[in-house]
Design an enzyme around this catalytic site. Structure first.
Site, PDB file in Angstrom:
ATOM      1  N   GLN A 197       0.871  -1.169   0.000  1.00 52.28           N
ATOM      2  CA  GLN A 197       0.000   0.000   0.000  1.00 52.28           C
ATOM      3  C   GLN A 197       0.909   1.220   0.000  1.00 52.28           C
ATOM      4  OE1 GLN A 197      -3.706  -0.466   0.299  1.00 52.28           O
ATOM      5  NE2 GLN A 197      -2.927  -2.427  -0.465  1.00 52.28           N
ATOM      6  N   GLY A 223     -11.922   3.356   3.756  1.00 50.15           N
ATOM      7  CA  GLY A 223     -11.035   2.442   3.052  1.00 50.15           C
ATOM      8  C   GLY A 223      -9.992   3.152   2.197  1.00 50.15           C
ATOM      9  N   HIS A 224      -9.047   2.386   1.717  1.00 48.10           N
ATOM     10  CA  HIS A 224      -7.931   2.974   0.958  1.00 48.10           C
ATOM     11  C   HIS A 224      -8.410   3.604  -0.346  1.00 48.10           C
ATOM     12  CE1 HIS A 224      -6.960  -1.333  -0.697  1.00 48.10           C
ATOM     13  NE2 HIS A 224      -8.212  -1.034  -0.837  1.00 48.10           N
ATOM     14  N   ASN A 225      -7.819   4.749  -0.657  1.00 49.32           N
ATOM     15  CA  ASN A 225      -8.081   5.500  -1.896  1.00 49.32           C
ATOM     16  C   ASN A 225      -9.429   6.210  -1.896  1.00 49.32           C
ATOM     17  OD1 ASN A 225      -5.698   4.222  -2.913  1.00 49.32           O
ATOM     18  ND2 ASN A 225      -6.936   2.473  -3.512  1.00 49.32           N
TER      19      ASN A 225
END
Lengths: 361, 361, 361
Positions: C221, C262-264
């Site tokens: 990540q 969450g990511h992004n």
């Protein structure tokens, strides 16, 4: 977004170390992929320096296409090397080499890891850690500042215990575990390569009490938590220890953030539990079960292998292996969406005449 | 599960201290139960050494049957003493003594606690704790490493403050409280015997803001959190302080892990709030209310005494005392499950002809 | 509630400092409101000493009426000064002055802040903090006990880093940020005046993995988390860093407790996300979106500006700007409540004859 907060792209050197460069062949080997040289020009003698998204990559970068919704970006990329599935191999620009893989996301993952390896443990115990004299800490392990390690705890080779983590009395960690900041471990046994993100609570009292004459009385919780090899646990997740038996998370399983696991629950191998889902006490998940975000499972039920529980699903009874369920209460996917459609239709019909006013029938 | 992670049974000495042995009469008194000697043989002179589940217990162990789904295990047990309800008293094997109780789970709880008492406070302040000079810490209290105690805080007799916990300025703890690792207490008053598990956040700013000309403006949150006697709070739960009035958790109430309590909420006595449930600001729960897992209550409503809110329930308006509700929006249990059945029937009917293709009617 | 835990009213001096007194004109200026002297008597020469609710306020107090459900309390109040909307100005008792504002809640907020200002940073680094030699800490910043500041981190003017917080390697905080106890910041860039409540986890690994031959393999990540100016984050909330791009929370946005991002994911300006809601990876919220408690958004979707997502809503696809949706799956508010009504009607109809037993038709 203001200019002061603009990102400098992936793998900002403020946060990530970088290895390399690597030539195409080394990357192909790491990725388990087939290297296809560019149709125009040749592979760069100096190799590739790093990774970048298709839109911003240059000749020195490796990029990838995993999701076909981004296929239109492939044509215009300036990336020197692109990881793609076989179906897209002939769409890679003429000036780009390709790494062709039937599992391009996995290939990408390995290439990215090659460029940005995890930092190894820096052996030693920080002078501001408190380690009980009876604890056994492998000399290759790293113990950060303000860490507490309790009596008789055992910390295996190359483990990293980040700042403020607590490893309670008698807790055992096998080799290569990574424990995040502010994690609390008590009454627990960890296999190899277990990764725990910050703020996780493992091994505290389960929610068990009996009704006494003057209110609730806590029932002693006398089990532990077992995290088998390669388990990973997301931030601020909570896993209660067993009451009589143990709470077990099977090898290779992955839990996301803010998940709740009740006492005596048992997860099999390679289960996935997405954020904010909850699994109540004594419930069993067989291998390869997926529980999507915000789903909830009642206690004392069994979910068969490879079943998939949808987001926000409320599961009140056993689920067969391989089943796909969703809704609250849970039902097969197909039934759920048919119900939604039927209700919408009935609802429109019911409201139609009432609003339209014909009144007939 | 690999052999390296197999459990050694309940009350592993790695984690739990043990008292005893205790003879049958002592156990009967602790449990408030009636001792029935074995039909064959006699009570062991040396007493009983510990507890174990029916399947693995031996002559030296106390075991119990609480849930009738496990009644088949009773016949084959080798336990020296079994705790049972009156209905099962004559099914105890001939070689086993019995402790007969109309509340066998409570009896078990007390016997288990006798064998495995909670560790008492070890008086003293760890040299790596930071305690403000104006704080008042009872000499019988235990203050762990890396604890912070703020100005004018008061910590009562026999309290245990575990490592990394923060007791903010002016916070008051009555006697016998146990505060877990990494807990943050601010703007709070705790009664006696309050237990707080790791990672709980109590007394931070509530979610209150007004819309100003340049964005949101925080409204000062000027109340506190009151936890009355015998309250227990699960791991990583959050309780915001009041904005003008206080947020109150009534005596004997129990909150599970990852619960959210908004500012100014007031819970009565002996309420139960299961994991991942949320109670919005200014909502009132009268006494003995149960809120099941992942349920959500909107703000500014009142839930009557002994009402039960089902799992994943979404409560948008007042609930009468004693009611059982479930669904989102909340409705009586019976209505909810009737709706589910009706919709399933309509849905099958609707899909039947379409799939079957007769098309008539 | 026992007498030992009774509150002494808002702004208990155990917890809150107090400024003042302030005269009516100073309060009017702070509030952006119009001062109306009492119809009987005059403004007190000594000004006002503090704030209190309508029911308990005296001549020295400022009180307010924001919610019309409490309008009946206005008549009997003894408050010396009352903040009200224009519609209530003539209902203020004759002995009370009024501060009349078209935004009385905002006016109240500012008056309360004037009496109870936030404590400023107390410059300096606590001797039990661990600050890397390469970190840059502004001399006006406050670094509490047991804080860890990593290599190359930058902490701006007047920031307050409370006890046990971790500011990871390379993390940058602009001026006037306030970081709560036990917060973990890694891979992150913070704008000015960002406020983070205790126990928040920012910048840890997102939930990303590929299926390999021997189980899941973590995908590196490689992004970060960007919190723009004036963002506020509630207790125990988790925000994962981006995988390739960044996770971004837009200027002025407010997240409540136990939220998952969450990511992004990318949130625009002034979004509101209420407690226990979850936003999955790569989902985009445009400006001024509201997500109510326990709602869940699937990944890779877009929510248009000013859309409102209801409590417990399950959003599986894009939502248009300005839309109001609720239900799981999400649908327009009106449709959802019509569905509820239709199903209730059908259900009663279906059960009626069945219970009544006529069986005809």
């Amino acid at each position: 977004m203001t200019s002061t907060t603009a990102s400098s792209g992936p793998a900002d050197p403020r946060f990530f170390t970088r290895s390399g460069p690597f030539d195409g062949q080394a990357l192909a080997e790491a990725a388990g992929a087939t290297l296809v040289p560019p149709r125009e020009g040749s592979l760069p003698a100096e190799g590739y320096a790093g990774i970048a998204p298709l839109q911003v990559a240059g000749a020195q970068h490796v990029s990838f296409l995993d999701n076909r919704r981004y296929a239109h970006l492939l044509e215009g990329t300036k990336a020197g090397l692109v990881i793609v599935a076989p179906a897209f191999a002939d769409k890679v620009p003429a000036h780009s080499a390709a790494l062709v893989s039937s599992t391009p996301y996995l290939a990408w993952s390995r290439v990215a890891r090659l460029f940005h390896p995890k930092a190894p443990a820096q052996p030693g115990i920080h002078p501001l850690a408190v380690v009980d004299a009876s604890a056994v800490v492998d000399p290759s392990a790293e113990i950060g500042p303000f860490v507490v390690v309790g009596a008789r705890a055992e910390i295996g080779p190359r483990c990293i215990i980040n700042s403020h983590a607590v490893v309670g009395e008698g807790v055992v960690l096998a080799a290569d575990c990574r424990i995040g900041c502010h994690v609390t471990l008590s009454h627990a046994t960890l296999g190899e390569r277990v990764i725990i993100l910050p703020g996780v609570r493992i091994g505290q009292d389960g929610f068990g009490f009996a009704v006494g004459p003057n209110g609730f009385e806590t029932v002693p919780q006398l089990g532990q938590v077992v995290l088998e090899h390669d388990v990973e646990i997301g931030a601020n997740t909570t896993i209660d220890r067993g009451s009589v038996n143990d709470t077990v998370i099977g090898a290779g399983s992955r839990l996301d953030n803010l998940v709740q696991i009740g006492h005596n629950a048992r997860l099999g191998r390679c289960c996935i539990v997405v954020s904010q889902a909850g699994i109540s006490g004594s419930t069993v998940l067989e291998d390869y079960v997926t529980v999507a975000a915000q789903a909830g499972l009642i206690g004392h039920i069994r979910i068969g292998a490879k079943a998939r529980i949808g987001a926000q699903c409320g599961v009140m009874s056993d689920v067969e292996g391989g089943a796909d369920v969703i809704g609250s209460p849970a039902m097969p996917f197909r039934e759920f969406f048919r119900n939604v459609a039927v209700l919408r239709k009935l609802s429109k019909k019911a409201s139609g005449p009432a609003e339209g006013g014909s009144g007939k029938g």
